[in-house]
Design a protein around this motif. Structure first.
Motif, PDB file in Angstrom:
ATOM      1  N   TYR A   6      51.420  35.720  59.929  1.00 23.49           N
ATOM      2  CA  TYR A   6      52.416  35.088  59.068  1.00 23.49           C
ATOM      3  C   TYR A   6      51.697  34.035  58.251  1.00 23.49           C
ATOM      4  CZ  TYR A   6      56.262  32.183  57.449  1.00 23.49           C
ATOM      5  OH  TYR A   6      57.132  31.467  56.664  1.00 23.49           O
ATOM      6  N   SER A   7      51.955  34.003  56.945  1.00 23.48           N
ATOM      7  CA  SER A   7      51.280  33.036  56.082  1.00 23.48           C
ATOM      8  C   SER A   7      52.295  32.430  55.138  1.00 23.48           C
ATOM      9  CB  SER A   7      50.163  33.715  55.281  1.00 23.48           C
ATOM     10  OG  SER A   7      49.401  32.772  54.572  1.00 23.48           O
ATOM     11  N   LYS A  33      46.642  34.229  55.547  1.00 21.58           N
ATOM     12  CA  LYS A  33      46.353  35.555  55.011  1.00 21.58           C
ATOM     13  C   LYS A  33      44.872  35.695  54.673  1.00 21.58           C
ATOM     14  CE  LYS A  33      47.424  38.901  51.395  1.00 21.58           C
ATOM     15  NZ  LYS A  33      46.144  39.548  51.680  1.00 21.58           N
ATOM     16  N   ARG A  34      44.272  34.630  54.151  1.00 17.20           N
ATOM     17  CA  ARG A  34      42.832  34.694  53.853  1.00 17.20           C
ATOM     18  C   ARG A  34      42.028  34.968  55.126  1.00 17.20           C
ATOM     19  NH1 ARG A  34      44.445  30.806  49.982  1.00 17.20           N
ATOM     20  NH2 ARG A  34      43.711  31.343  47.879  1.00 17.20           N
ATOM     21  N   LEU A  35      42.412  34.322  56.206  1.00 18.50           N
ATOM     22  CA  LEU A  35      41.750  34.582  57.486  1.00 18.50           C
ATOM     23  C   LEU A  35      41.950  36.045  57.896  1.00 18.50           C
ATOM     24  CD1 LEU A  35      42.821  31.392  59.496  1.00 18.50           C
ATOM     25  CD2 LEU A  35      40.548  31.864  58.574  1.00 18.50           C
ATOM     26  N   ALA A  36      43.175  36.534  57.772  1.00 22.53           N
ATOM     27  CA  ALA A  36      43.484  37.913  58.160  1.00 22.53           C
ATOM     28  C   ALA A  36      42.630  38.906  57.385  1.00 22.53           C
ATOM     29  CB  ALA A  36      44.967  38.200  57.942  1.00 22.53           C
ATOM     30  N   ASP A  37      42.521  38.708  56.084  1.00 23.97           N
ATOM     31  CA  ASP A  37      41.745  39.633  55.257  1.00 23.97           C
ATOM     32  C   ASP A  37      40.261  39.591  55.609  1.00 23.97           C
ATOM     33  OD1 ASP A  37      44.031  40.451  53.938  1.00 23.97           O
ATOM     34  OD2 ASP A  37      43.747  39.079  52.246  1.00 23.97           O
ATOM     35  N   ALA A  38      39.749  38.391  55.916  1.00 20.31           N
ATOM     36  CA  ALA A  38      38.335  38.272  56.276  1.00 20.31           C
ATOM     37  C   ALA A  38      38.051  38.906  57.634  1.00 20.31           C
ATOM     38  CB  ALA A  38      37.918  36.802  56.269  1.00 20.31           C
ATOM     39  N   ILE A  39      38.979  38.768  58.581  1.00 16.96           N
ATOM     40  CA  ILE A  39      38.834  39.430  59.882  1.00 16.96           C
ATOM     41  C   ILE A  39      38.865  40.939  59.705  1.00 16.96           C
ATOM     42  CG2 ILE A  39      39.985  39.834  62.107  1.00 16.96           C
ATOM     43  CD1 ILE A  39      40.864  36.872  62.001  1.00 16.96           C
ATOM     44  N   ALA A  40      39.742  41.422  58.841  1.00 13.46           N
ATOM     45  CA  ALA A  40      39.838  42.864  58.581  1.00 13.46           C
ATOM     46  C   ALA A  40      38.524  43.414  58.035  1.00 13.46           C
ATOM     47  CB  ALA A  40      40.982  43.144  57.613  1.00 13.46           C
ATOM     48  N   SER A  73      50.504  36.180  49.999  1.00 13.04           N
ATOM     49  CA  SER A  73      50.902  36.069  51.397  1.00 13.04           C
ATOM     50  C   SER A  73      51.953  37.095  51.778  1.00 13.04           C
ATOM     51  CB  SER A  73      51.414  34.656  51.687  1.00 13.04           C
ATOM     52  OG  SER A  73      52.659  34.447  51.053  1.00 13.04           O
ATOM     53  N   SER A  74      52.646  37.642  50.789  1.00  8.94           N
ATOM     54  CA  SER A  74      53.666  38.645  51.088  1.00  8.94           C
ATOM     55  C   SER A  74      53.217  40.039  50.690  1.00  8.94           C
ATOM     56  CB  SER A  74      54.983  38.290  50.378  1.00  8.94           C
ATOM     57  OG  SER A  74      54.781  38.227  48.982  1.00  8.94           O
ATOM     58  N   ALA A  75      51.924  40.195  50.362  1.00 10.95           N
ATOM     59  CA  ALA A  75      51.429  41.477  49.873  1.00 10.95           C
ATOM     60  C   ALA A  75      51.389  42.539  50.965  1.00 10.95           C
ATOM     61  CB  ALA A  75      50.046  41.308  49.263  1.00 10.95           C
ATOM     62  N   ALA A  76      51.100  42.146  52.183  1.00 10.61           N
ATOM     63  CA  ALA A  76      51.008  43.132  53.264  1.00 10.61           C
ATOM     64  C   ALA A  76      52.406  43.602  53.655  1.00 10.61           C
ATOM     65  CB  ALA A  76      50.300  42.534  54.476  1.00 10.61           C
ATOM     66  N   PRO A  77      52.547  44.871  54.039  1.00 15.18           N
ATOM     67  CA  PRO A  77      53.850  45.355  54.516  1.00 15.18           C
ATOM     68  C   PRO A  77      54.242  44.669  55.820  1.00 15.18           C
ATOM     69  CG  PRO A  77      52.335  47.177  54.035  1.00 15.18           C
ATOM     70  CD  PRO A  77      51.522  45.922  54.010  1.00 15.18           C
ATOM     71  N   GLU A  78      55.530  44.638  56.094  1.00 17.59           N
ATOM     72  CA  GLU A  78      55.994  44.099  57.367  1.00 17.59           C
ATOM     73  C   GLU A  78      55.650  45.073  58.494  1.00 17.59           C
ATOM     74  OE1 GLU A  78      60.103  43.047  57.283  1.00 17.59           O
ATOM     75  OE2 GLU A  78      59.832  41.599  55.656  1.00 17.59           O
ATOM     76  N   SER A 118      48.693  32.861  62.835  1.00 17.89           N
ATOM     77  CA  SER A 118      49.835  32.041  62.446  1.00 17.89           C
ATOM     78  C   SER A 118      49.347  30.688  61.955  1.00 17.89           C
ATOM     79  CB  SER A 118      50.768  31.822  63.648  1.00 17.89           C
ATOM     80  OG  SER A 118      51.764  30.849  63.354  1.00 17.89           O
ATOM     81  N   PRO A 119      50.031  30.094  60.978  1.00 19.86           N
ATOM     82  CA  PRO A 119      49.757  28.687  60.688  1.00 19.86           C
ATOM     83  C   PRO A 119      50.200  27.818  61.857  1.00 19.86           C
ATOM     84  CG  PRO A 119      51.674  29.453  59.454  1.00 19.86           C
ATOM     85  CD  PRO A 119      51.080  30.656  60.120  1.00 19.86           C
ATOM     86  N   THR A 120      49.650  26.635  61.925  1.00 16.23           N
ATOM     87  CA  THR A 120      50.002  25.699  62.990  1.00 16.23           C
ATOM     88  C   THR A 120      51.312  24.991  62.655  1.00 16.23           C
ATOM     89  OG1 THR A 120      47.729  25.316  63.689  1.00 16.23           O
ATOM     90  CG2 THR A 120      49.282  23.560  64.105  1.00 16.23           C
TER      91      THR A 120
END
Length: 202
Positions: free
Chosen positions: A9-10, A16-23, A56-61, A77-79
């Motif tokens: 969730y972003s 989301k930046r973290l998620a994309d870099a992990i991917a 931040s809403s680009a990825a599908p649910e 998740s953000p803190t």
């Protein structure tokens, strides 16, 4: 092999930046990956909804089926006051059927977070996200101190999981530091390696 699920969730784009870099780290190991988000709980009533980073809403649910079928999970998740954001908790609370079936048992998982200040409760947020994953029987995959950026970083980074210190205004979210990017890549690579090894032993 089923894909690794990167789920986040972003609010303003940092997580989301973290998620994309992990991917990217997962993909580097030729392991399939899907990036998904959880549904926001306040899009209609939130006065700041208009300033959300569009990315931040680009990825599908995410769907519960995608969670159930994944070979591994990266959860972000953000803190929020030292805890995960409400939309992430809401989604996790909806996974009772997967828990009853033991659908996630023995699958590797990692967690990641971002905050707007250096001491914003990052590590307690990571620990709060680990707890339901442990109840699901997942195997927690942290970051070892063999990653040099854990020693060098003056921004985000934790052995409990990847972090980012945002230090941003709502209109201009700060980019990941080079150390944060490297740790994201390492986290994704490590998660993918465990996923492949565990899948080959099934």
């Amino acid at each position: 092999m089923h894909p690794v699920l990167v789920l986040y969730y972003s609010r303003h784009g940092s997580t989301k930046r973290l998620a994309d870099a992990i991917a990217q780290g997962i993909s580097s190991q030729d392991v399939p990956v899907i990036v998904r988000t959880v549904k926001s709980l306040n899009d209609v009533s939130d006065a700041n909804a208009q300033v959300r980073n569009d990315a931040s809403s680009a990825a599908p649910e995410v769907t519960l089926q995608e969670l159930e079928q994944c070979s591994a999970l990266a959860l972000g998740s953000p803190t929020r006051f030292g805890n995960m954001a409400a939309p992430v908790k809401h989604f996790l609370d909806s996974t009772s059927s997967q828990w009853l079936k033991g659908a996630l048992i023995d699958k590797p998982a990692c967690v990641f977070t971002s905050s707007s200040s250096m001491h914003g409760g990052q590590e307690s947020t990571l620990l709060s996200m680990m707890v339901p994953l442990i109840h699901h029987g997942m195997v927690i995959c942290g970051l070892p101190y063999s990653e040099p950026e854990l020693h060098n970083t003056t921004m985000g980074g934790s052995p409990y999981g990847v972090t980012h210190v945002a230090h941003h205004s709502l209109s201009a979210p700060e980019q990941l530091s080079s150390d944060e990017k490297a740790l994201c890549f390492a986290q994704g690579k490590r998660l993918a390696t465990f996923a492949r090894k565990l899948a080959s032993n099934v």
